[in-house]
Motif scaffolding. Sequence first.
Motif, short mmCIF file in Angstrom:
data_model
loop_
_atom_site.label_atom_id
_atom_site.label_comp_id
_atom_site.label_asym_id
_atom_site.label_seq_id
_atom_site.Cartn_x
_atom_site.Cartn_y
_atom_site.Cartn_z
N ARG A 15 0.84 -1.19 0.00
CA ARG A 15 0.00 0.00 0.00
C ARG A 15 0.88 1.24 0.00
N TYR A 16 0.43 2.27 -0.69
CA TYR A 16 1.09 3.58 -0.65
C TYR A 16 0.06 4.53 -0.07
N GLY A 17 0.21 4.87 1.20
CA GLY A 17 -0.82 5.69 1.84
C GLY A 17 -2.15 4.97 1.73
N GLY A 18 -3.13 5.60 1.16
CA GLY A 18 -4.44 4.98 1.00
C GLY A 18 -4.58 4.13 -0.25
N VAL A 19 -3.54 4.13 -1.10
CA VAL A 19 -3.64 3.40 -2.37
C VAL A 19 -3.12 1.97 -2.21
N THR A 20 -3.95 1.01 -2.54
CA THR A 20 -3.51 -0.38 -2.53
C THR A 20 -3.01 -0.74 -3.92
N ALA A 21 -1.69 -0.85 -4.05
CA ALA A 21 -1.11 -1.18 -5.35
C ALA A 21 -1.33 -2.66 -5.66
N ILE A 22 -1.07 -3.53 -4.65
CA ILE A 22 -1.37 -4.97 -4.78
C ILE A 22 -1.84 -5.49 -3.42
N PRO A 40 -4.12 -4.82 -16.92
CA PRO A 40 -4.25 -3.45 -17.45
C PRO A 40 -3.34 -2.46 -16.72
N ASN A 41 -3.23 -1.26 -17.25
CA ASN A 41 -2.43 -0.22 -16.59
C ASN A 41 -2.87 -0.07 -15.14
N GLY A 42 -1.87 0.05 -14.27
CA GLY A 42 -2.18 0.26 -12.86
C GLY A 42 -2.60 -1.01 -12.12
N ALA A 43 -2.48 -2.17 -12.78
CA ALA A 43 -2.90 -3.44 -12.16
C ALA A 43 -2.00 -3.85 -11.00
N GLY A 44 -0.77 -3.33 -10.98
CA GLY A 44 0.16 -3.66 -9.91
C GLY A 44 1.34 -4.52 -10.34
N LYS A 45 1.54 -4.65 -11.63
CA LYS A 45 2.59 -5.53 -12.15
C LYS A 45 3.99 -5.06 -11.73
N THR A 46 4.24 -3.79 -11.95
CA THR A 46 5.56 -3.25 -11.60
C THR A 46 5.77 -3.32 -10.09
N THR A 47 4.72 -3.04 -9.33
CA THR A 47 4.83 -3.11 -7.87
C THR A 47 5.22 -4.53 -7.44
N LEU A 48 4.58 -5.52 -8.03
CA LEU A 48 4.90 -6.91 -7.71
C LEU A 48 6.37 -7.21 -8.02
N PHE A 87 14.37 -3.08 -16.41
CA PHE A 87 13.40 -2.06 -16.02
C PHE A 87 12.57 -1.62 -17.21
N GLN A 88 11.32 -1.28 -16.89
CA GLN A 88 10.39 -0.78 -17.91
C GLN A 88 10.98 0.46 -18.59
N ASN A 89 11.50 1.39 -17.76
CA ASN A 89 12.18 2.56 -18.30
C ASN A 89 13.66 2.21 -18.35
N ASP A 178 10.84 -6.62 -17.31
CA ASP A 178 9.72 -5.70 -17.13
C ASP A 178 9.43 -4.99 -18.45
N GLU A 179 8.39 -5.43 -19.11
CA GLU A 179 7.96 -4.89 -20.40
C GLU A 179 9.09 -4.74 -21.42
N PRO A 180 9.74 -5.86 -21.74
CA PRO A 180 10.86 -5.79 -22.68
C PRO A 180 10.47 -5.39 -24.09
N GLU A 210 4.34 -8.07 -19.44
CA GLU A 210 4.18 -7.52 -20.77
C GLU A 210 2.78 -7.01 -21.05
N HIS A 211 2.72 -5.99 -21.90
CA HIS A 211 1.44 -5.53 -22.42
C HIS A 211 1.14 -6.25 -23.71
N ASP A 212 2.20 -6.65 -24.42
CA ASP A 212 2.03 -7.28 -25.73
C ASP A 212 1.50 -8.70 -25.54
P1 ATP Z 1 1.60 -0.12 -15.80
O1 ATP Z 1 1.19 -1.19 -16.72
O2 ATP Z 1 0.94 1.19 -16.12
O3 ATP Z 1 3.05 0.00 -15.59
P2 ATP Z 1 1.33 -1.62 -13.35
O4 ATP Z 1 0.43 -2.78 -13.52
O5 ATP Z 1 2.78 -1.86 -13.39
O6 ATP Z 1 0.93 -0.49 -14.37
P3 ATP Z 1 1.86 -0.35 -10.84
O7 ATP Z 1 2.80 0.62 -11.46
O8 ATP Z 1 2.41 -1.43 -10.03
O9 ATP Z 1 0.92 -0.96 -11.96
O10 ATP Z 1 0.82 0.50 -9.99
C1 ATP Z 1 -0.27 -0.07 -9.26
C2 ATP Z 1 -0.99 1.02 -8.48
O11 ATP Z 1 -0.17 1.47 -7.40
C3 ATP Z 1 -1.34 2.26 -9.28
O12 ATP Z 1 -2.60 2.72 -8.84
C4 ATP Z 1 -0.26 3.25 -8.92
O13 ATP Z 1 -0.72 4.57 -9.03
C5 ATP Z 1 0.06 2.87 -7.48
N1 ATP Z 1 1.47 3.12 -7.14
C6 ATP Z 1 2.54 2.46 -7.61
N2 ATP Z 1 3.69 2.94 -7.11
C7 ATP Z 1 3.32 3.96 -6.29
C8 ATP Z 1 4.05 4.88 -5.44
N3 ATP Z 1 5.38 4.86 -5.36
N4 ATP Z 1 3.34 5.79 -4.75
C9 ATP Z 1 1.99 5.83 -4.84
N5 ATP Z 1 1.25 5.00 -5.59
C10 ATP Z 1 1.90 4.08 -6.31
#
Ligand code: ATP
Length: 254
Positions: A15-22, A40-48, A87-89, A178-180, A210-212
């Motif tokens: 969690r990031y503050g009130g946001v649950t990433a995964i 989809p975007n924001g699903a939490g893949k990068t966080t995982l 890394f994605q970037n 990560d998204e090669p 991957e998105h592809d």
């Molecule tokens: P994408 O395909 O766009 O890269 P993703 O599946 O990798 O998306 P994440 O980047 O893991 O998704 O993000 C998941 C959620 O957690 C999003 O709502 C994002 O805004 C939030 N989040 C991720 N990192 C942080 C952070 N450092 N601070 C606050 N919120 C974050």
Amino acid sequence: TGAAPLLDVRDVARRYGGVTAIANVNMTVQAGEITGVIGPNGAGKTTLFNVISGFTPPSEGQVFWKGKPIVRLSTHRIARLGIGRTFQNLRVFPNMTVFDNVSVGALGHIGFPAWRALVPGVGQSRAQAIIRKTWEALDTVGLADRAGELAANLSYGRRRYLEIARALATAPELLILDEPAAGLNDSETAELAGLIRSLNAGGATILLVEHDMALVMGVCRRVVVLAAGRKIADGSPAEVQEDATVRQAYLGAS
Ligand code: ATP
């Protein structure tokens, strides 16, 4: 299934503050397989991925590598245990040579202070090991003939390969990509699929975000689907593609 997994993610939340990433994410990676993570975007893949590789501590849960917990270890320690990532970037140093960009990976892995190479008889074998690992990694991605050029001279697609080579130079048992395919055209993506398959045929275990869709479905043995921070499916590409929840949450949404 059956054999103990190489990587075991158990009930992980971040969690990031009130946001649950995964939240409540469970998944395993079996040695020798290519496992995909989509969503989809924001699903939490990068966080995982950041939790697995130590860039982000989880708020809850555990990650086991060969049965040992790794969540409190530094990124450096985790890399040395055998988990390499890209890394994605892109993190390419444009003003360094292609060779030096990759040797940074080998150096980090072998842990060799550069000055020791200057001391006669000390650390020579380590210096040689770094050089050997660097050439091997460059060779694997087809960049050996460009080793002396500045990374800035490479096309975007080649810089993606350079990033993979740097991870390979750490001699990872698990390679996290990560998204090669981000930013690659169709023929480059097809070529990347070939590289991923050949790395796997050579013994690498791969975890791929991957998105592809075509790339994921084409190369992965198993696919984990995340949506809004939760795992919604986990199975073969065919099973996942037929899953109604996945179609609704992901395929229909993109
Ligand atoms: P994408 O395909 O766009 O890269 P993703 O599946 O990798 O998306 P994440 O980047 O893991 O998704 O993000 C998941 C959620 O957690 C999003 O709502 C994002 O805004 C939030 N989040 C991720 N990192 C942080 C952070 N450092 N601070 C606050 N919120 C974050």
